[in-house]
Design a protein around this motif. Structure first.
Motif, PDB file in Angstrom:
ATOM      1  N   GLY A   1       0.819  17.103  -0.809  1.00 26.05           N
ATOM      2  CA  GLY A   1       1.160  16.417  -2.046  1.00 26.05           C
ATOM      3  C   GLY A   1       1.923  15.119  -1.898  1.00 26.05           C
ATOM      4  N   ALA A   2       1.595  14.327  -0.910  1.00 22.93           N
ATOM      5  CA  ALA A   2       2.168  12.989  -0.794  1.00 22.93           C
ATOM      6  C   ALA A   2       1.254  11.995  -1.507  1.00 22.93           C
ATOM      7  CB  ALA A   2       2.342  12.602   0.678  1.00 22.93           C
ATOM      8  N   SER A   3       1.752  10.812  -1.761  1.00 25.38           N
ATOM      9  CA  SER A   3       1.003   9.824  -2.548  1.00 25.38           C
ATOM     10  C   SER A   3       0.122   8.955  -1.656  1.00 25.38           C
ATOM     11  CB  SER A   3       1.985   8.930  -3.318  1.00 25.38           C
ATOM     12  OG  SER A   3       1.278   7.949  -4.045  1.00 25.38           O
ATOM     13  N   ALA A   4      -1.102   9.424  -1.415  1.00 24.63           N
ATOM     14  CA  ALA A   4      -2.069   8.623  -0.644  1.00 24.63           C
ATOM     15  C   ALA A   4      -3.433   9.298  -0.673  1.00 24.63           C
ATOM     16  CB  ALA A   4      -1.589   8.433   0.793  1.00 24.63           C
ATOM     17  N   MET A   5      -3.829   9.797  -1.822  1.00 29.33           N
ATOM     18  CA  MET A   5      -5.071  10.550  -1.933  1.00 29.33           C
ATOM     19  C   MET A   5      -6.327   9.740  -1.581  1.00 29.33           C
ATOM     20  SD  MET A   5      -4.180  13.535  -2.390  1.00 29.33           S
ATOM     21  CE  MET A   5      -2.482  14.068  -2.411  1.00 29.33           C
TER      22      MET A   5
ATOM     23  N   GLU B   1       5.926   8.138   3.397  1.00 31.31           N
ATOM     24  CA  GLU B   1       7.248   8.159   2.780  1.00 31.31           C
ATOM     25  C   GLU B   1       8.012   6.906   3.179  1.00 31.31           C
ATOM     26  OE1 GLU B   1       9.216   8.747   0.349  1.00 31.31           O
ATOM     27  OE2 GLU B   1       9.116  10.926   0.593  1.00 31.31           O
ATOM     28  N   SER B   2       8.852   6.427   2.275  1.00 30.26           N
ATOM     29  CA  SER B   2       9.683   5.259   2.578  1.00 30.26           C
ATOM     30  C   SER B   2      10.778   5.150   1.524  1.00 30.26           C
ATOM     31  CB  SER B   2       8.830   3.980   2.585  1.00 30.26           C
ATOM     32  OG  SER B   2       9.616   2.856   2.902  1.00 30.26           O
ATOM     33  N   PRO B   3      12.018   4.885   1.931  1.00 34.15           N
ATOM     34  CA  PRO B   3      12.496   4.814   3.317  1.00 34.15           C
ATOM     35  C   PRO B   3      12.614   6.203   3.925  1.00 34.15           C
ATOM     36  CG  PRO B   3      14.332   4.567   1.812  1.00 34.15           C
ATOM     37  CD  PRO B   3      13.099   4.599   0.952  1.00 34.15           C
ATOM     38  N   LEU B   4      12.882   6.245   5.218  1.00 28.67           N
ATOM     39  CA  LEU B   4      12.994   7.504   5.937  1.00 28.67           C
ATOM     40  C   LEU B   4      14.459   7.868   6.136  1.00 28.67           C
ATOM     41  CD1 LEU B   4      10.277   6.792   8.641  1.00 28.67           C
ATOM     42  CD2 LEU B   4      10.048   8.340   6.688  1.00 28.67           C
TER      43      LEU B   4
ATOM     44  N   PRO C   1       1.846   6.999  10.841  1.00 25.29           N
ATOM     45  CA  PRO C   1       2.040   6.504   9.472  1.00 25.29           C
ATOM     46  C   PRO C   1       0.867   5.614   9.051  1.00 25.29           C
ATOM     47  CG  PRO C   1       4.028   6.214  10.791  1.00 25.29           C
ATOM     48  CD  PRO C   1       2.929   6.583  11.736  1.00 25.29           C
ATOM     49  N   PRO C   2       0.462   5.672   7.799  1.00 22.63           N
ATOM     50  CA  PRO C   2      -0.687   4.878   7.335  1.00 22.63           C
ATOM     51  C   PRO C   2      -0.315   3.420   7.088  1.00 22.63           C
ATOM     52  CG  PRO C   2       0.184   6.174   5.528  1.00 22.63           C
ATOM     53  CD  PRO C   2       0.984   6.564   6.742  1.00 22.63           C
ATOM     54  N   VAL C   3      -0.177   2.675   8.177  1.00 18.04           N
ATOM     55  CA  VAL C   3       0.250   1.276   8.105  1.00 18.04           C
ATOM     56  C   VAL C   3      -0.968   0.359   8.187  1.00 18.04           C
ATOM     57  CG1 VAL C   3       1.664  -0.505   9.170  1.00 18.04           C
ATOM     58  CG2 VAL C   3       2.438   1.873   9.194  1.00 18.04           C
ATOM     59  N   PRO C   4      -1.191  -0.501   7.200  1.00 12.82           N
ATOM     60  CA  PRO C   4      -2.338  -1.425   7.246  1.00 12.82           C
ATOM     61  C   PRO C   4      -2.089  -2.583   8.204  1.00 12.82           C
ATOM     62  CG  PRO C   4      -1.043  -1.852   5.301  1.00 12.82           C
ATOM     63  CD  PRO C   4      -0.412  -0.655   5.959  1.00 12.82           C
TER      64      PRO C   4
ATOM     65  N   ASP D   1      -9.972   1.674   4.714  1.00 11.81           N
ATOM     66  CA  ASP D   1     -10.881   1.941   5.827  1.00 11.81           C
ATOM     67  C   ASP D   1     -10.210   1.672   7.168  1.00 11.81           C
ATOM     68  OD1 ASP D   1     -12.881   2.785   4.192  1.00 11.81           O
ATOM     69  OD2 ASP D   1     -14.268   1.154   4.636  1.00 11.81           O
ATOM     70  N   PHE D   2      -9.466   0.584   7.264  1.00 14.07           N
ATOM     71  CA  PHE D   2      -8.781   0.272   8.518  1.00 14.07           C
ATOM     72  C   PHE D   2      -7.854   1.410   8.916  1.00 14.07           C
ATOM     73  CE2 PHE D   2      -5.060  -1.100  10.847  1.00 14.07           C
ATOM     74  CZ  PHE D   2      -5.608  -1.793  11.908  1.00 14.07           C
ATOM     75  N   ILE D   3      -7.059   1.886   7.956  1.00 11.32           N
ATOM     76  CA  ILE D   3      -6.098   2.957   8.238  1.00 11.32           C
ATOM     77  C   ILE D   3      -6.815   4.229   8.671  1.00 11.32           C
ATOM     78  CG2 ILE D   3      -4.383   4.487   7.207  1.00 11.32           C
ATOM     79  CD1 ILE D   3      -3.602   2.090   5.376  1.00 11.32           C
TER      80      ILE D   3
END
Length: 202
Positions: A10-14, A137-140, A160-163, A177-179
């Protein structure tokens, strides 16, 4: 090809989870999919998307939504502790939790299996199989960082899903797509063409 476990919490990145599922099925992977209770709630609140709970209905739902053949997709309830993927004797290519909530990460780090996702992650750690966690998540906090350290020392990969901006993305879809593609690079799987970094000409 060995099956792959994909878990969504349930994190925000569906959109990352959806695109990963679509690309994996397109490549012909056998996917075992688990959505946490929180993931259903976030899909509904962020995307106004009501994902069915019943496994067969959910598989048909993803096939229609992603417009792809889902014959290799198996869906599980988060509470199904008797599922085959909860056993170390069920061999897999690896497991990816995308996105991974800090609650899930913390419980995996502590070895506390409260649902099928956490139990299956624990199995991958004890069997020394690839486990990739994609925390959003941010900040950690210091607690988050310590949990990441503990689970990394246990054998998981934190991604982490960093673009990236060197690819000059034209829209959000290209960034997603890159991530997703870079995450699956960690399993040695090339899901789709990607503009990769090359040193500038001198």
């Amino acid at each position: 090809m060995k099956p792959l476990v994909v878990a969504v919490t349930g994190a925000s990145a569906m959109p990352l989870a959806e695109r990963a599922l679509q690309l994996l099925l397109k490549k012909g992977f056998s996917i075992n999919l688990i959505l946490s209770k929180g993931a259903y709630e976030v899909f509904l609140s962020e995307n106004n998307l009501k994902v069915p709970l019943e496994p067969i209905t959910q598989r048909n739902f993803w096939e229609e939504r992603l417009k792809i053949n889902a014959k290799n997709l198996n869906c599980y309830r988060w509470s199904d502790h008797s599922a085959n993927i909860a056993s170390g004797s069920f061999k897999t290519l690896g497991m990816i939790v995308i996105p991974c909530s800090m609650g899930t990460l913390g419980r995996i780090a502590a070895g506390f299996s409260n649902n099928l996702i956490e139990r299956t992650a624990d199995v991958h750690l004890k069997e020394r199989r690839p486990l990739i966690l994609v925390p959003r998540e941010s900040p950690l906090s210091l607690i988050h960082l310590k949990n990441m350290t503990n689970v990394s020392e246990a054998g998981a990969i934190i991604c982490p899903p960093v673009p990236a901006w060197y690819t000059s993305p034209k829209n959000l879809e290209e960034m997603i797509d890159f991530i997703v593609i870079r995450i699956f690079d960690l399993l040695g799987e090339d899901l789709a063409p990607l503009k990769r970094w090359s040193a500038p000409n001198k």
